[in-house]
Scaffold this motif. Structure first.
Motif, short mmCIF file in Angstrom:
data_model
loop_
_atom_site.label_atom_id
_atom_site.label_comp_id
_atom_site.label_asym_id
_atom_site.label_seq_id
_atom_site.Cartn_x
_atom_site.Cartn_y
_atom_site.Cartn_z
N PRO A 55 0.79 -1.23 0.00
CA PRO A 55 0.00 0.00 0.00
C PRO A 55 0.83 1.29 0.00
CG PRO A 55 -0.43 -1.31 1.98
CD PRO A 55 0.51 -2.08 1.14
N GLU A 56 1.95 1.30 0.72
CA GLU A 56 2.77 2.50 0.77
C GLU A 56 3.40 2.80 -0.59
OE1 GLU A 56 3.23 -0.04 3.06
OE2 GLU A 56 2.11 0.92 4.67
N ASP A 57 3.96 1.77 -1.22
CA ASP A 57 4.54 1.95 -2.54
C ASP A 57 3.47 2.33 -3.56
OD1 ASP A 57 7.10 1.40 -1.66
OD2 ASP A 57 7.12 -0.66 -2.43
N SER A 58 2.29 1.78 -3.42
CA SER A 58 1.19 2.09 -4.33
C SER A 58 0.80 3.56 -4.22
CB SER A 58 -0.02 1.23 -4.03
OG SER A 58 0.30 -0.13 -4.20
N ASP A 59 0.70 4.06 -3.00
CA ASP A 59 0.35 5.47 -2.81
C ASP A 59 1.42 6.39 -3.40
OD1 ASP A 59 -2.05 4.93 -1.57
OD2 ASP A 59 -1.22 5.06 0.46
N GLU A 60 2.67 6.00 -3.24
CA GLU A 60 3.75 6.81 -3.80
C GLU A 60 3.70 6.82 -5.32
OE1 GLU A 60 8.57 7.06 -3.43
OE2 GLU A 60 7.42 6.32 -1.72
N CYS A 61 3.39 5.68 -5.92
CA CYS A 61 3.27 5.61 -7.38
C CYS A 61 2.11 6.46 -7.88
CB CYS A 61 3.08 4.16 -7.83
SG CYS A 61 4.58 3.18 -7.75
N VAL A 62 1.03 6.49 -7.13
CA VAL A 62 -0.12 7.32 -7.51
C VAL A 62 0.28 8.80 -7.48
CG1 VAL A 62 -2.45 8.04 -6.87
CG2 VAL A 62 -1.83 5.62 -6.86
N ASN A 63 1.00 9.21 -6.44
CA ASN A 63 1.47 10.59 -6.38
C ASN A 63 2.41 10.90 -7.54
OD1 ASN A 63 0.01 11.31 -4.11
ND2 ASN A 63 1.61 10.56 -2.73
N ASP A 64 3.27 9.94 -7.89
CA ASP A 64 4.15 10.13 -9.04
C ASP A 64 3.36 10.21 -10.33
OD1 ASP A 64 6.30 10.04 -7.31
OD2 ASP A 64 6.86 7.97 -7.82
N THR A 65 2.22 9.52 -10.39
CA THR A 65 1.35 9.59 -11.56
C THR A 65 0.81 11.00 -11.74
OG1 THR A 65 0.70 7.27 -11.38
CG2 THR A 65 -0.81 8.72 -12.58
N TYR A 66 0.38 11.62 -10.64
CA TYR A 66 -0.13 12.99 -10.73
C TYR A 66 0.95 13.94 -11.23
CZ TYR A 66 -3.85 11.09 -7.73
OH TYR A 66 -4.86 10.33 -7.21
N LEU A 67 2.16 13.78 -10.75
CA LEU A 67 3.26 14.62 -11.20
C LEU A 67 3.55 14.39 -12.68
CD1 LEU A 67 5.55 16.63 -10.61
CD2 LEU A 67 6.96 14.66 -9.96
N ALA A 68 3.57 13.13 -13.09
CA ALA A 68 3.83 12.82 -14.50
C ALA A 68 2.73 13.39 -15.40
CB ALA A 68 3.95 11.32 -14.69
N ALA A 69 1.48 13.31 -14.94
CA ALA A 69 0.38 13.88 -15.72
C ALA A 69 0.53 15.40 -15.81
CB ALA A 69 -0.96 13.51 -15.09
N TRP A 70 0.92 16.02 -14.72
CA TRP A 70 1.13 17.48 -14.70
C TRP A 70 2.22 17.87 -15.70
CZ3 TRP A 70 -1.30 21.50 -12.42
CH2 TRP A 70 -0.62 22.73 -12.37
N ASN A 71 3.28 17.08 -15.76
CA ASN A 71 4.38 17.39 -16.67
C ASN A 71 4.06 17.05 -18.12
OD1 ASN A 71 6.03 18.37 -14.62
ND2 ASN A 71 6.88 16.35 -14.19
N ALA A 72 3.13 16.13 -18.35
CA ALA A 72 2.80 15.71 -19.72
C ALA A 72 1.76 16.61 -20.39
CB ALA A 72 2.30 14.27 -19.71
N MET A 73 0.96 17.29 -19.59
CA MET A 73 -0.09 18.16 -20.16
C MET A 73 0.23 19.60 -19.82
SD MET A 73 -3.61 16.11 -19.41
CE MET A 73 -3.29 15.49 -17.77
N PRO A 74 0.33 20.52 -20.72
CA PRO A 74 0.58 20.31 -22.14
C PRO A 74 1.99 19.80 -22.38
CG PRO A 74 0.56 22.65 -21.61
CD PRO A 74 0.30 21.91 -20.34
N PRO A 75 2.33 19.30 -23.49
CA PRO A 75 1.74 19.42 -24.83
C PRO A 75 0.73 18.33 -25.18
CG PRO A 75 3.88 18.43 -25.04
CD PRO A 75 3.67 18.73 -23.56
N LYS A 76 0.70 17.23 -24.42
CA LYS A 76 -0.25 16.16 -24.76
C LYS A 76 -1.64 16.52 -24.25
CE LYS A 76 3.05 12.40 -24.65
NZ LYS A 76 3.43 11.15 -24.03
N ARG A 77 -2.64 16.17 -25.04
CA ARG A 77 -4.04 16.30 -24.62
C ARG A 77 -4.66 14.92 -24.79
NH1 ARG A 77 -8.00 20.06 -23.60
NH2 ARG A 77 -6.71 21.87 -24.03
#
Length: 85
Positions: A40-62
């Motif tokens: 669960p701890e690693d999963s929560d950290e990966c989810v937070n990393d997902t939000y950061l990666a999404a923030w960095n990917a948009m824009p330019p990706k839509r």
């Protein structure tokens, strides 16, 4: 909130984009991460990393389908963490 409105928040660089993403897709992303990592701890950290990666990917990706976009990011981050273990 509608997926296109969440994507618009990312494009506007609004801080509420992360909050809306967590509200709508947090459990979905956590499930993907937990199924890979079984921790669960690693999963929560990966989810937070997902939000950061999404923030960095948009824009330019839509992304056309936000859930698939976030799911793919979560899966890749989780698999990378699993390989490092």
């Amino acid at each position: 909130m509608d997926d296109s409105k969440i994507v618009d928040l990312y494009w506007a660089r609004s801080d509420s984009a992360i909050a809306e993403t967590a509200k709508k897709f947090g459990a979905y992303c956590r499930t993907i991460a937990y199924n890979v990592l079984q921790n669960p701890e690693d999963s929560d950290e990966c989810v937070n990393d997902t939000y950061l990666a999404a923030w960095n990917a948009m824009p330019p990706k839509r992304p056309g389908i936000l859930s698939a976009f976030l799911g793919k990011i979560t899966r890749n981050i989780s698999l990378d963490r699993w390989k490092r273990r």
